[in-house]
Design a protein around this motif. Structure first.
Motif, PDB file in Angstrom:
ATOM      1  N   GLY A 215       0.816  -1.213   0.000  1.00 16.85           N
ATOM      2  CA  GLY A 215       0.000   0.000   0.000  1.00 16.85           C
ATOM      3  C   GLY A 215       0.845   1.257   0.000  1.00 16.85           C
ATOM      4  O   GLY A 215       0.360   2.328   0.353  1.00 16.85           O
ATOM      5  N   ASP A 216       2.109   1.113  -0.373  1.00  7.84           N
ATOM      6  CA  ASP A 216       3.048   2.252  -0.380  1.00  7.84           C
ATOM      7  C   ASP A 216       3.130   2.911   0.984  1.00  7.84           C
ATOM      8  O   ASP A 216       3.155   4.136   1.111  1.00  7.84           O
ATOM      9  N   LYS A 217       3.186   2.087   2.015  1.00  7.48           N
ATOM     10  CA  LYS A 217       3.295   2.585   3.390  1.00  7.48           C
ATOM     11  C   LYS A 217       4.715   2.332   3.902  1.00  7.48           C
ATOM     12  O   LYS A 217       5.471   1.530   3.344  1.00  7.48           O
ATOM     13  N   GLY A 218       5.023   3.029   4.997  1.00 10.38           N
ATOM     14  CA  GLY A 218       6.287   2.764   5.676  1.00 10.38           C
ATOM     15  C   GLY A 218       7.429   3.596   5.140  1.00 10.38           C
ATOM     16  O   GLY A 218       7.259   4.445   4.258  1.00 10.38           O
ATOM     17  N   PRO A 219       8.608   3.338   5.684  1.00  9.98           N
ATOM     18  CA  PRO A 219       9.764   4.162   5.328  1.00  9.98           C
ATOM     19  C   PRO A 219      10.240   3.942   3.895  1.00  9.98           C
ATOM     20  O   PRO A 219       9.945   2.906   3.288  1.00  9.98           O
ATOM     21  N   ASN A 220      10.963   4.908   3.377  1.00 10.13           N
ATOM     22  CA  ASN A 220      11.582   4.772   2.060  1.00 10.13           C
ATOM     23  C   ASN A 220      12.690   3.735   2.101  1.00 10.13           C
ATOM     24  O   ASN A 220      13.391   3.607   3.104  1.00 10.13           O
ATOM     25  N   THR A 221      12.845   3.028   0.991  1.00 16.18           N
ATOM     26  CA  THR A 221      13.908   2.020   0.883  1.00 16.18           C
ATOM     27  C   THR A 221      14.656   2.269  -0.424  1.00 16.18           C
ATOM     28  O   THR A 221      14.276   3.144  -1.204  1.00 16.18           O
ATOM     29  N   GLY A 222      15.645   1.446  -0.695  1.00 14.29           N
ATOM     30  CA  GLY A 222      16.317   1.492  -1.992  1.00 14.29           C
ATOM     31  C   GLY A 222      15.370   1.095  -3.119  1.00 14.29           C
ATOM     32  O   GLY A 222      15.649   1.339  -4.281  1.00 14.29           O
ATOM     33  N   SER A 223      14.248   0.478  -2.782  1.00 16.69           N
ATOM     34  CA  SER A 223      13.194   0.007  -3.687  1.00 16.69           C
ATOM     35  C   SER A 223      12.886  -1.446  -3.342  1.00 16.69           C
ATOM     36  O   SER A 223      13.788  -2.252  -3.128  1.00 16.69           O
ATOM     37  N   MET A 224      11.603  -1.763  -3.312  1.00 16.55           N
ATOM     38  CA  MET A 224      11.153  -3.107  -2.947  1.00 16.55           C
ATOM     39  C   MET A 224      10.719  -3.926  -4.153  1.00 16.55           C
ATOM     40  O   MET A 224      10.336  -5.090  -4.023  1.00 16.55           O
ATOM     41  N   GLY A 225      10.743  -3.304  -5.335  1.00 12.59           N
ATOM     42  CA  GLY A 225      10.349  -4.045  -6.523  1.00 12.59           C
ATOM     43  C   GLY A 225      10.063  -3.096  -7.665  1.00 12.59           C
ATOM     44  O   GLY A 225      10.101  -1.874  -7.502  1.00 12.59           O
ATOM     45  N   SER A 226       9.780  -3.676  -8.830  1.00 13.48           N
ATOM     46  CA  SER A 226       9.638  -2.841 -10.027  1.00 13.48           C
ATOM     47  C   SER A 226       8.955  -3.647 -11.120  1.00 13.48           C
ATOM     48  O   SER A 226       8.937  -4.885 -11.067  1.00 13.48           O
ATOM     49  N   TYR A 227       8.411  -2.955 -12.098  1.00  9.75           N
ATOM     50  CA  TYR A 227       7.835  -3.671 -13.247  1.00  9.75           C
ATOM     51  C   TYR A 227       7.995  -2.860 -14.514  1.00  9.75           C
ATOM     52  O   TYR A 227       8.240  -1.651 -14.478  1.00  9.75           O
ATOM     53  N   SER A 228       7.875  -3.569 -15.645  1.00 11.26           N
ATOM     54  CA  SER A 228       7.872  -2.902 -16.945  1.00 11.26           C
ATOM     55  C   SER A 228       6.808  -3.570 -17.806  1.00 11.26           C
ATOM     56  O   SER A 228       6.413  -4.711 -17.553  1.00 11.26           O
ATOM     57  N   CYS A 229       6.329  -2.845 -18.808  1.00 12.08           N
ATOM     58  CA  CYS A 229       5.199  -3.305 -19.630  1.00 12.08           C
ATOM     59  C   CYS A 229       5.695  -3.798 -20.996  1.00 12.08           C
ATOM     60  O   CYS A 229       6.747  -3.359 -21.468  1.00 12.08           O
ATOM     61  N   PRO A 230       4.895  -4.670 -21.642  1.00 16.01           N
ATOM     62  CA  PRO A 230       5.341  -5.240 -22.923  1.00 16.01           C
ATOM     63  C   PRO A 230       5.562  -4.187 -24.009  1.00 16.01           C
ATOM     64  O   PRO A 230       6.371  -4.403 -24.913  1.00 16.01           O
ATOM     65  N   ASP A 231       4.846  -3.046 -23.934  1.00 13.13           N
ATOM     66  CA  ASP A 231       5.042  -2.011 -24.970  1.00 13.13           C
ATOM     67  C   ASP A 231       6.170  -1.046 -24.590  1.00 13.13           C
ATOM     68  O   ASP A 231       6.391  -0.054 -25.272  1.00 13.13           O
ATOM     69  N   HIS A 232       6.848  -1.318 -23.477  1.00  8.36           N
ATOM     70  CA  HIS A 232       7.997  -0.535 -23.010  1.00  8.36           C
ATOM     71  C   HIS A 232       7.626   0.857 -22.515  1.00  8.36           C
ATOM     72  O   HIS A 232       8.507   1.687 -22.247  1.00  8.36           O
ATOM     73  N   GLY A 233       6.317   1.127 -22.389  1.00  3.73           N
ATOM     74  CA  GLY A 233       5.868   2.410 -21.829  1.00  3.73           C
ATOM     75  C   GLY A 233       5.222   2.195 -20.478  1.00  3.73           C
ATOM     76  O   GLY A 233       5.374   1.130 -19.867  1.00  3.73           O
ATOM     77  N   MET A 234       4.534   3.225 -19.993  1.00  2.00           N
ATOM     78  CA  MET A 234       3.740   3.121 -18.775  1.00  2.00           C
ATOM     79  C   MET A 234       2.346   3.645 -19.108  1.00  2.00           C
ATOM     80  O   MET A 234       2.239   4.706 -19.741  1.00  2.00           O
ATOM     81  N   PRO A 235       1.285   2.933 -18.710  1.00  2.00           N
ATOM     82  CA  PRO A 235      -0.052   3.322 -19.140  1.00  2.00           C
ATOM     83  C   PRO A 235      -0.433   4.753 -18.762  1.00  2.00           C
ATOM     84  O   PRO A 235      -1.198   5.384 -19.460  1.00  2.00           O
ATOM     85  N   ASP A 236       0.117   5.258 -17.661  1.00  3.24           N
ATOM     86  CA  ASP A 236      -0.289   6.605 -17.228  1.00  3.24           C
ATOM     87  C   ASP A 236       0.699   7.689 -17.668  1.00  3.24           C
ATOM     88  O   ASP A 236       0.675   8.800 -17.138  1.00  3.24           O
TER      89      ASP A 236
END
Ligand code: GLY
Length: 412
Positions: A215-236
Motif C-alpha cells: 500500500g506504499d506505506k512505511g519508510p523509504n527504501t532502496g526500492s522493494m520491486g519494479s515492473y515494466s510493460c510489454p510495450d515498453h511504456g507506462m499506461p499513465d
C-alpha cells in the motif's frame, strides 16, 4: 572476450549475468562475495572497489563495466581508462551529475536546459531562510552521495521549520552547502539510457516501489520491486511526456560533451510529471537497482557489443523483447530501519523466476544477510499480470528471516 564487472549488488549481478549469457569471460571486482556473480565469474577479486590502487591487477581485461555510483564518484573509470581499459561508466568529472546535486542544477540553469524547479544552492542559514520565504515547501538535498538516504522533504521528514533549518545547517556543516528545491507534486517516472557522448538511447520504462510495506506505506527504501510493460511504456505516461524527459537528458549530454567530455555509460534520470510540465528530480550516473534487472532481462542485443559501442561513440538503437517484467525484492525482517543481519537465507527451486543476489555474503556454503536488500526475483511474461503471477509463485521459496511486498505491480 575478458570483461571486468565492478560491484557486488543485484544490479551488478544483472549486468554480469547478461554479459555471461553473451559469451563474456568474467572477472568480477567485489567488496563482498556475491554468490550469484561469483558462480559465473572465471576470476573473482575481493578488493576495495573505491580504491584506485586496487585496480592495478586488471590491465589484461578487454572492457570494464562499473555498476555502482561510489567507484564512479572517486574516479575508478578514470583509473581504468588511464590503464588502457575501455570502460563503461563515466569519468569522475562527468559522474558529477550524480555526486554533486548542485552541479547538476547549475549545469541545467547555466545552459538553459529545461527541467529545473525553483532551487537555491545555500552556503549559510541566511540564504536558507531567504529561500524558505518564497518556497516554504521544499526538498532539502545534501550535495554529496548519500546512498539514497539524504533527501528530506518538508511536511514528511521535516515536520517543522526548526527541523528543516537544523537539517540544512547539518548539511552545510558537513559539505559547505545544501541544495533547496521547490517540492514537486505529480507522477514520478524514470528513464534509463545507454549513452556514448552523442547518442542517448532510452530503455523500456520501469516503475519502482520505494516504500517498505504494502500500500506504499512505511519508510523509504532502496526500492522493494519494479515492473515494466510489454510495450515498453507506462499506461499513465504519454509518449509526449516521456519525450520531454528524454530531451532533457539529450540536452544535458550534448552540453557535457561540449564543456567537459564524452559521457560514456548508463544514465538514469528521475523525473516528475507535474501540472506545469516535466521536471528533473535527479540524475544517477548508473543503472537503477532493481530497474537494471528489468531492462537487462529484455535486452536482445549483446551487452558486450553495446558496451564497445558506448565507448567508441557508435551506439545504435537497442532492441528489447516486447515482454513484461516484474521484480520483487526479498529483504531482511526489520528492513530498512532495524534489519536482522547475518541471518542465513536459502533460495529454493524456482519455477519461473530468476534470482539476483544483492547485499548478501557467503560464509562457507551459507549465504547470509547484511541488513540491506537480500535477493531480487525477476519473472517475465506476456503481460504484467502473467509476470507478476510467476514471480509471486516463487517468492516464498526464499527462506530465512526475510519479507517482501505482496503488491508489486498489483493492478498494473
Ligand atoms: N531504484 C532507485 C535507484 O536505483 O536509484
Amino acid at each position: 572476450m575478458k570483461v571486468l564487472v565492478v560491484g557486488n549488488g543485484a544490479r551488478e549481478h544483472a549486468i554480469a549475468k547478461k554479459l555471461h549469457a553473451d559469451g563474456a569471460e568474467l572477472t568480477s571486482a567485489m567488496a563482498k562475495r556475491n554468490p550469484g556473480i561469483a558462480a559465473i565469474s572465471k576470476r573473482v577479486e575481493l578488493i576495495d572497489i573505491n580504491k584506485p590502487a586496487d585496480y592495478d591487477r586488471f590491465t589484461g581485461v578487454d572492457i570494464a563495466f562499473i555498476g555502482p555510483e561510489a567507484p564512479l564518484a572517486v574516479g575508478i573509470a578514470d583509473t581504468l581508462v588511464e590503464k588502457g581499459v575501455p570502460t563503461v561508466g563515466p569519468i569522475k568529472n562527468l559522474a558529477r551529475l550524480e555526486w554533486s546535486k548542485s552541479y547538476a542544477r547549475l549545469l541545467l540553469q547555466e545552459h538553459g536546459i529545461p527541467g529545473n524547479p525553483a532551487f537555491k544552492v545555500c552556503r549559510n542559514l541566511f540564504e536558507v531562510r531567504e529561500f524558505l520565504k518564497s518556497q516554504p515547501d521544499v526538498a532539502v538535498k545534501p550535495d554529496v552521495l548519500t546512498g539514497g538516504k539524504g533527501v528530506k522533504l518538508t511536511g514528511e521528514h521535516l515536520k517543522t521549520r526548526q527541523e528543516a533549518e537544523a537539517y540544512c545547517a547539518k548539511c552545510i556543516k558537513n559539505d559547505g552547502l545544501v541544495v533547496l528545491e521547490e517540492k514537486l507534486r505529480g507522477k514520478e517516472f524514470t528513464l534509463q539510457a545507454f549513452v556514448d557522448g552523442e547518442h542517448v538511447e532510452v530503455m523500456p520504462l520501469v516503475r519502482d516501489f520505494k516504500r517498505a510495506y504494502d500500500g506504499d506505506k512505511g519508510p523509504n527504501t532502496g526500492s522493494m520491486g519494479s515492473y515494466s510493460c510489454p510495450d515498453h511504456g507506462m499506461p499513465d505516461l504519454s509518449a509526449e511526456v516521456v519525450k520531454k524527459g528524454a530531451e532533457i537528458m539529450k540536452q544535458t549530454i550534448s552540453t557535457l560533451t561540449k564543456s567537459v567530455g564524452e559521457y560514456c555509460g548508463f544514465l538514469y534520470g528521475g523525473f516528475m510529471n507535474t501540472e506545469n510540465g516535466v521536471y528533473l528530480i535527479e540524475y544517477n550516473s548508473r543503472l537503477g537497482d532493481p530497474e537494471a534487472i528489468n531492462v537487462l532481462a529484455l535486452l536482445d542485443d549483446s551487452l558486450i557489443e553495446t558496451g564497445f559501442r558506448m565507448v567508441e561513440g557508435k551506439l545504435k538503437k537497442p532492441n528489447f523483447r516486447k515482454e513484461a517484467t516484474v521484480c520483487v525484492y526479498v529483504v531482511p525482517e526489520g528492513y530498512p530501519d532495524n534489519p536482522k543481519k547475518d541471518q542465513p537465507i536459502t533460495v529454493g527451486k524456482l519455477k519461473h523466476a530468476e534470482p539476483y543476489y544483492a547485499s548478501v555474503y557467503e560464509e562457507g556454503s551459507v549465504v547470509k544477510t547484511t541488513g540491506s536488500r537480500a535477493v531480487a526475483l525477476l519473472a517475465r511474461g506476456k503481460t504484467v499480470a502473467e509476470a507478476r503471477e510467476r514471480v509471486y509463485a516463487d517468492a516464498n521459496t526464499v527462506k530465512g528471516a526475510v519479507f517482501y511486498r505482496r503488491d508489486i505491480a498489483a493492478g498494473a
